[in-house]
Enzyme design. Sequence first.
Site, short mmCIF file in Angstrom:
data_model
loop_
_atom_site.label_atom_id
_atom_site.label_comp_id
_atom_site.label_asym_id
_atom_site.label_seq_id
_atom_site.Cartn_x
_atom_site.Cartn_y
_atom_site.Cartn_z
N CYS A 392 106.36 87.92 49.18
CA CYS A 392 105.88 87.41 50.47
C CYS A 392 106.93 87.76 51.50
CB CYS A 392 105.58 85.92 50.41
SG CYS A 392 106.97 84.89 49.91
N ARG A 397 106.27 81.58 49.17
CA ARG A 397 104.85 81.64 48.83
C ARG A 397 104.63 82.35 47.50
NH1 ARG A 397 102.84 84.13 54.48
NH2 ARG A 397 105.02 84.85 54.46
#
Length: 438
Positions: A392, A397
């Site tokens: 990410c 994430r």
Amino acid sequence: MVLGLLSLSGCSKKEEAKDVELKTISTKDLKAKLEDDSWVIVDTRINDAYNGWKLDGVSRGGHISGAVDFSANWLNVDNKNKEEILDEALKTKGINKDKNIVLYDSNEKDSKSVGSYLSQKGYTNIYTYNVKEWAKDESLAMESYENYDRLVPAEIVKEVVDGKTPETFEGSKNIKIIEASWGEESEAYSKGHVPTSVHINTDTVEPPPNWMLASDEELAKFALDYGFTKDDTIIVTGPDVMASYRVAVILRYIGVNDVRVLNGGNNAWVAAGYELETTSNAPVAGTDFGGKIPGNPDLIVTIPELKEELKSDDSVLVDNRSWEEYIGEVSGYSYHDKKGRIPGAVYGYAGTTSTTLEDYRNIDNTMRNSDEIKDLWDKAGIDINKKLIFMCGSGWRAAEVLTYANVMGYDNSALYSDGWIGWSNNASNPVETGDPAK
């Protein structure tokens, strides 16, 4: 607490819900309907039960094969877009008004709650069933995620706090609970945390001003400062589930053999009816981790390693950023202005911003149904038979998505931790922008 129908729709607590009579279905009849497209089987329990945990006295964990999930817990979430989110969930799961709907639970409360909610929306052909009957018959198929125990329900964490030895913890030598959030003795930790948990400032494992993964030497010091050993069982909690997953993956990289995350974070703890504590718990330093650091080096991919992986047909780089970040319209970060993506990276869905992950979570921030995650990957053209490398912007994430992949059984996967920020900080690294389909 199970709320009444009108309370769920935002009406006054003084108003009472109308009782809705729901039909019941026998085990024999339910079995006969599993392959009938005009029927949809819905698990209304807490998501951890669907994933595989044996909760509420059920003899076998997991869900009825072919069942979708729509937890009664979702109805109690405070979210201004709740109805829109839940309507989309109903649509995605095929819970339509023209179908016969079987709602099952194990406490005879969850199904009634969801049934009342659906009745309010105009659903009529609703049946209820107690899954304990199904679980008793070993000939009836139930499915669990291969590594469901890596996501822990609040009920199980409470048993650990109370000194008990719950399911899947029988071999745990030393169980520790930690709270991951940003800042020294963060405001969130001070306001309340799972009892006994020790606070970890995420800056400790990814120091400013770059917030990239700390060096192995720094991580070795971190492990000793907190008294971690490779044989510990560590449960990571916190107010921001993304921070929990980030720290959990780093602990696994260091070499802690058994690292788990409270599914849904602190909100799940409160929703289960448990209280947070405000007493600060200090870490107890150790002298020996008990193994080499990193003990699991293949879990995290460096930039040089990534460049080699990108040359291989056996790997796929999955970009878990927003679409706008992926095509280079925005950087996603206030402290980083470079935009674009790594050539060869496949858009792997995420959320609308750099701090959200709606595509992988339910409304209560628990892990989304694995079939729906796999549908996203199939739509993106991601070959799950290859090594999956998640990335990410800076690793938060992607750490969460990596953990979900591991829960689903995709252990041939890794985290490119430095993410887009690490890649784009070097001007010599190639960059792409725009929609690759065009």
